[in-house]
Design an enzyme around this catalytic site. Structure first.
Site, PDB file in Angstrom:
ATOM      1  N   GLN A   1      -9.473  -6.989   0.218  1.00 30.43           N
ATOM      2  CA  GLN A   1      -8.879  -7.648  -0.944  1.00 30.43           C
ATOM      3  C   GLN A   1      -9.266  -6.954  -2.244  1.00 30.43           C
ATOM      4  O   GLN A   1      -8.474  -6.900  -3.191  1.00 30.43           O
ATOM      5  CB  GLN A   1      -9.333  -9.108  -0.979  1.00 30.43           C
ATOM      6  CG  GLN A   1      -8.523  -9.998  -1.893  1.00 30.43           C
ATOM      7  CD  GLN A   1      -7.194 -10.415  -1.287  1.00 30.43           C
ATOM      8  OE1 GLN A   1      -7.132 -10.729  -0.105  1.00 30.43           O
ATOM      9  NE2 GLN A   1      -6.151 -10.433  -2.076  1.00 30.43           N
TER      10      GLN A   1
ATOM     11  N   LYS B   1      -6.901  -3.980  -2.611  1.00 36.02           N
ATOM     12  CA  LYS B   1      -5.537  -4.498  -2.744  1.00 36.02           C
ATOM     13  C   LYS B   1      -5.326  -5.052  -4.150  1.00 36.02           C
ATOM     14  O   LYS B   1      -4.326  -4.752  -4.817  1.00 36.02           O
ATOM     15  CB  LYS B   1      -5.293  -5.601  -1.718  1.00 36.02           C
ATOM     16  CG  LYS B   1      -3.913  -6.228  -1.771  1.00 36.02           C
ATOM     17  CD  LYS B   1      -3.835  -7.531  -0.988  1.00 36.02           C
ATOM     18  CE  LYS B   1      -4.357  -7.417   0.396  1.00 36.02           C
ATOM     19  NZ  LYS B   1      -4.185  -8.676   1.171  1.00 36.02           N
TER      20      LYS B   1
ATOM     21  N   LYS C   1     -12.754 -13.547  -0.429  1.00 35.43           N
ATOM     22  CA  LYS C   1     -12.089 -14.196   0.696  1.00 35.43           C
ATOM     23  C   LYS C   1     -12.972 -15.336   1.159  1.00 35.43           C
ATOM     24  O   LYS C   1     -14.187 -15.352   0.938  1.00 35.43           O
ATOM     25  CB  LYS C   1     -11.866 -13.217   1.843  1.00 35.43           C
ATOM     26  CG  LYS C   1     -10.644 -13.543   2.676  1.00 35.43           C
ATOM     27  CD  LYS C   1      -9.358 -13.245   1.930  1.00 35.43           C
ATOM     28  CE  LYS C   1      -8.135 -13.563   2.774  1.00 35.43           C
ATOM     29  NZ  LYS C   1      -6.889 -13.172   2.097  1.00 35.43           N
TER      30      LYS C   1
ATOM     31  N   GLY D   1      -4.198 -19.605  -0.756  1.00 30.21           N
ATOM     32  CA  GLY D   1      -3.963 -19.885   0.653  1.00 30.21           C
ATOM     33  C   GLY D   1      -4.015 -18.620   1.493  1.00 30.21           C
ATOM     34  O   GLY D   1      -4.019 -17.494   0.997  1.00 30.21           O
ATOM     35  N   ASP D   2      -4.051 -18.816   2.787  1.00 26.99           N
ATOM     36  CA  ASP D   2      -3.990 -17.741   3.769  1.00 26.99           C
ATOM     37  C   ASP D   2      -3.587 -18.417   5.075  1.00 26.99           C
ATOM     38  O   ASP D   2      -3.049 -19.528   5.054  1.00 26.99           O
ATOM     39  CB  ASP D   2      -5.341 -17.015   3.882  1.00 26.99           C
ATOM     40  CG  ASP D   2      -5.240 -15.650   4.566  1.00 26.99           C
ATOM     41  OD1 ASP D   2      -4.636 -15.574   5.648  1.00 26.99           O
ATOM     42  OD2 ASP D   2      -5.768 -14.659   4.040  1.00 26.99           O
TER      43      ASP D   2
ATOM     44  N   SER E   1       0.116 -14.534  -7.121  1.00 28.89           N
ATOM     45  CA  SER E   1      -0.974 -15.482  -7.395  1.00 28.89           C
ATOM     46  C   SER E   1      -1.571 -15.228  -8.773  1.00 28.89           C
ATOM     47  O   SER E   1      -1.878 -16.162  -9.522  1.00 28.89           O
ATOM     48  CB  SER E   1      -2.068 -15.350  -6.327  1.00 28.89           C
ATOM     49  OG  SER E   1      -1.704 -15.995  -5.138  1.00 28.89           O
TER      50      SER E   1
END
Length: 450
Positions: A111, A114, A126, A165-166, A382
């Site tokens: 992440q 990214k 995360k 969310g995930d 997001s």
């Protein structure tokens, strides 16, 4: 790999060798950024890489909740605030029974780069739990989310850490989490979570954003190869928000998803998931039973193959794995190459095993898009939701979609340019890792030994 990178990697393997996904992610980044590190001896002097692969902080906590029969259950929860060099920690929460420390750490590491690629000021994080929402009632999920947030709330905030969310955490779960956060804090901080409902600060097209972004990225790869998306046949895995977004945007642009899969097998629809009826049915189907996609085949008279994956089918132009990590192994990769597919876009987080990715990259006639670039649209939107929250505004769907499209165009551009700068040609995997790494490394060096 140079001696410094190798020594850091060996140390990580010695201390965290059982965390296979994390080790795989670190190896990919290190392999790609070696030419950058070679040009910057100051990174070794500051031991930058050791700091970069070690989370700034990671919380683990117990979560207790009561089911509808009055029985108590205990789960583990985590939040990994991996790197905040370029902004507040940002990353999703995953509720899935296979979640563990290693998976959370791997996802937080990925992440970080990214988020860097988006060009937005957000760091990497995360979190999640080994709680399995499948088969739970709304009341049970609400009680679990309330207990999870009671443990988490003291570590997060709009300028500290902003979860989203995930897998296993959708709009329902985000609503319950935000309600508990508001109850505990006693104030309205809707910028603390993203993926919220539109009635309380959510952004339009957030559920579809990762899939939309993946298609926009694919369009740039096609453009580079003097090709277009018109008429392309796509195989994907999963049928959650990400795959659904791929289906929807592909149909809008004249392509079609003809293969998609679930835990029970895969569906082949030669006409593609292109109509509103089919797209809406997928939403209904997964809401009722997220473990079976066969009902789609039954309803629309399509082929269903139980217990198999669609990778390697000959009548496919683009493969877009969008389900989970290590979904495509070496055997699948060999089938994909043999089928003549020209485009392989990773949409899930690290959906390809290391040997499979190496095999695919070795075939220069296949364009490979890495997950940290291809799926960055979700976290990008997001971050746009965070901007809307801070301005007390709600942007139109067209405004958000245009921002997302431009973001993905730029991610492809900086990835291609980074690969070219280091003499790697059109290697998007290396380019994305280099571009993401350079921004984080520069920020860390400028801030001193944080």
């Amino acid at each position: 790999m140079n001696a410094y990178l190798q020594s850091v990697l060996e140390d990580i393997k010695e201390r965290h060798g059982h965390q296979k996904e994390f080790i795989q992610a670190v190896e990919e980044v290190f392999t790609c950024v070696e030419p950058v590190v070679d040009k910057h001896p100051e990174y070794e002097n500051a031991d930058l890489l050791t700091r970069m692969v070690d989370p700034e902080r990671m919380f683990s906590f117990r979560i207790t909740w009561m089911d509808d029969n009055g029985k108590w259950h205990t789960n583990r929860g985590w939040r990994c605030q991996f790197n905040g060099a370029i902004g507040p920690y940002k990353g999703g929460l995953r509720f899935q029974k296979n979640v563990n420390t290693g998976i959370i750490k791997f996802l937080g590491f990925e992440q970080t780069f990214k988020n860097s690629l988006t060009g937005l000021p957000i760091g990497g994080a995360k979190g999640g739990s080994d709680f399995d929402p499948a088969g739970k009632s709304d009341a049970e999920i609400m009680r679990f989310c309330q207990s999870y947030m009671t443990a988490l709330y003291r570590y997060i905030g709009p300028d500290i850490d902003v979860p989203a969310g995930d897998m296993g955490v959708g709009g329902r779960e985000i609503g319950y989490l935000f309600g508990q956060y508001r109850r505990l804090k006693g104030k309205w901080e809707n910028g603390v979570l993203t993926g919220k409902g539109l009635s309380y600060g959510g952004s339009l097209i957030r559920p579809e954003a990762t899939g939309y972004g993946a298609i926009y990225y694919l369009c740039e790869v096609l453009k580079h190869n003097n090709d277009t998306i018109e008429g392309k046949r796509i195989a994907t895995s999963g049928y959650g928000n990400v795959a659904w977004g791929i289906m929807k945007k592909a149909a809008q642009l004249g392509a079609k998803v003809t293969y998609f899969s679930g835990p029970d097998g895969y569906v082949y629809d030669p006409d593609g998931v292109t109509t509103d009826e089919k797209l809406n049915y997928i939403l209904e189907m997964r809401a009722k039973d997220p473990m079976h996609c066969k009902p789609y085949a039954d309803k629309f008279g399509c082929k269903f193959v139980a217990g198999e994956k669609a990778w390697g089918e000959a009548d496919v132009d683009v493969c877009m794995p969008a389900a989970t990590q290590n979904d495509v192994n070496l055997e699948c990769a060999k089938k994909i190459v043999a089928s003549g597919v020209k485009y392989y876009m990773e949409v899930a987080n690290m959906p390809t095993t290391a040997d499979a990715l190496e095999y695919l990259r070795s075939h220069k006639d296949i364009a490979v898009g890495p997950s940290k670039a291809v799926n960055a649209g979700g976290v990008g939107v997001s971050a746009l939701e965070m901007a809307q929250n801070s301005e007390r505004l709600v942007w139109t769907e067209d405004m958000v979609d245009e921002q997302l499209k431009n973001m993905m165009i730029n991610i492809h551009k900086v990835s291609a340019e980074a690969a070219e700068e280091y003499g790697l040609g059109y290697d998007l995997v290396a380019g994305a890792n280099i571009a993401g790494f350079k921004k984080v490394a520069e920020a860390m060096m400028e801030q001193g030994c944080f």
